[in-house]
Design an enzyme around this catalytic site. Structure first.
Site, PDB file in Angstrom:
ATOM      1  N   ILE A 130       0.811  -1.099   0.008  1.00  0.00           N
ATOM      2  CA  ILE A 130       0.138  -0.018  -0.043  1.00  0.00           C
ATOM      3  C   ILE A 130       0.785   1.430  -0.114  1.00  0.00           C
ATOM      4  CG2 ILE A 130      -1.625   1.471   1.169  1.00  0.00           C
ATOM      5  CD1 ILE A 130      -2.943  -1.049  -0.067  1.00  0.00           C
ATOM      6  N   LYS A 131       0.568   2.112  -1.161  1.00  0.00           N
ATOM      7  CA  LYS A 131       1.467   3.393  -1.155  1.00  0.00           C
ATOM      8  C   LYS A 131       1.012   4.451  -0.674  1.00  0.00           C
ATOM      9  CE  LYS A 131       4.370   4.739  -5.037  1.00  0.00           C
ATOM     10  NZ  LYS A 131       4.238   4.766  -6.770  1.00  0.00           N
ATOM     11  N   LEU A 132       1.561   5.255   0.190  1.00  0.00           N
ATOM     12  CA  LEU A 132       1.256   6.270   1.074  1.00  0.00           C
ATOM     13  C   LEU A 132       2.280   7.313   0.943  1.00  0.00           C
ATOM     14  CD1 LEU A 132       0.216   4.271   4.044  1.00  0.00           C
ATOM     15  CD2 LEU A 132      -1.497   5.618   2.852  1.00  0.00           C
TER      16      LEU A 132
END
Length: 316
Positions: A130-132
């Protein structure tokens, strides 16, 4: 041996693209998606059937126009990511919307939804990152997700303060940017840099040094390359995410590559944890990082808005 083959012996190579044909050609270990890459996918023939099928299903399932668009973005991101996982042995990074960059709870909820959609397609969370954005809130969201077994890729990272906060949070992977750091300094100074002096290369080497010296488990993945020289300057970094154009440059030249980053040993103790006040002060005192983080979030948000407009028009 090509330079790309030589580089793969020193660093794990990740494709900074959603183009299926490019992924097939360069055989990276991992790949990534974001709103910019999804927009480009609308022009790629390999994705048209997938886009049509996904949007038709959203129209059948949801009546409210705005809810349709929101769901279409999520489903399309996951549908593309699922296709990519069929071509790589590793993971695909899928992005939480940039407009949630300052909302910890909403970022966590969106991550849960993306993982749920992947699992509905038979893709386990172990294949997804998951890219944040590396805001304080994004890092805190990642800290919670990591505890739940959802591993994260913290992007838009331009400062030591951001890197240290990510190390403290135990995030799986960080993506310090090279090219955008150097862009800022070139604009300010008008100077050209050799790879050894390149501000972006120097910055990422420092991040790698901290991670290695203090034995943090977080993977460092150099990102945002402008030139082949920047890539070669970081040979030996855990991972490097590279665009198809630069992958082609590396593939077209023969030769060995010198390792530039090595394990620097074991410090007797870790750095003191960085708290929110120190994080915000460190970021504030770094004009480049402050400007580039804000600009990066705006750019991703603009691409997201453009994608939503395109989807709204297609959904009717």
């Amino acid at each position: 041996m090509t330079q790309l083959e030589a580089l793969k012996q020193l660093s794990m190579v990740v494709a900074d693209t959603g183009d299926l044909e490019a992924i097939k050609r360069y055989q990276p270990h991992d790949a990534t998606t974001n709103p910019s890459l999804i927009l480009k996918a609308f022009e790629l023939p390999g994705y048209q059937a997938l886009i049509d099928e996904t949007l038709a299903q959203v129209k059948a399932d949801i009546a409210d126009p705005q809810a349709r668009v929101d769901e279409a973005v999520d489903r399309l991101s996951v549908a593309m990511g699922s296709e990519i996982t069929q071509l790589i042995p590793g993971r695909v990074s899928t992005e939480v919307a940039a407009k949630l960059s300052f909302d910890r709870e909403a970022s966590i909820a969106k991550a849960h939804r993306l993982i749920e959609l992947y699992e509905q397609r038979g893709i386990g969370r172990e294949r997804v990152l998951i890219k944040l954005a590396s805001t304080w809130e994004g890092i805190r969201a990642a800290e919670q997700l990591e505890k739940e077994g959802i591993q994260c890729n913290l992007t838009l990272l331009f400062s030591e303060a951001q890197a240290r906060a990510c190390f403290d949070a135990g995030v799986y992977l960080i993506s310090p940017f090279v090219g955008r750091v150097t862009d800022w300094y070139k604009q300010k100074t008008g100077q050209e840099y050799t790879p050894e002096e390149d501000p972006g290369v120097v910055f990422v080497r420092k991040v790698c040094d901290i991670a290695s010296r203090y034995r943090y488990d977080t993977v460092v993945m150099g990102a945002s390359f402008r030139t082949k020289g920047q890539i070669l300057g970081l040979a030996g970094c855990n991972r490097l995410t590279i665009s198809p154009a630069l992958l082609e440059e590396l593939e077209s030249e023969e030769g060995d590559i010198e390792r530039k980053i090595s394990d620097v040993g074991d410090a007797s103790e870790r750095l003191a944890p960085i708290d929110e006040a120190a994080f915000r002060w460190g970021l504030n005192q770094d004009a480049m990082a402050t400007e580039k983080l804000a600009e990066g979030i705006r750019r991703f948000a603009d691409d997201q808005a453009t994608l939503e407009e395109k989807l709204a028009a297609r959904l009717g």
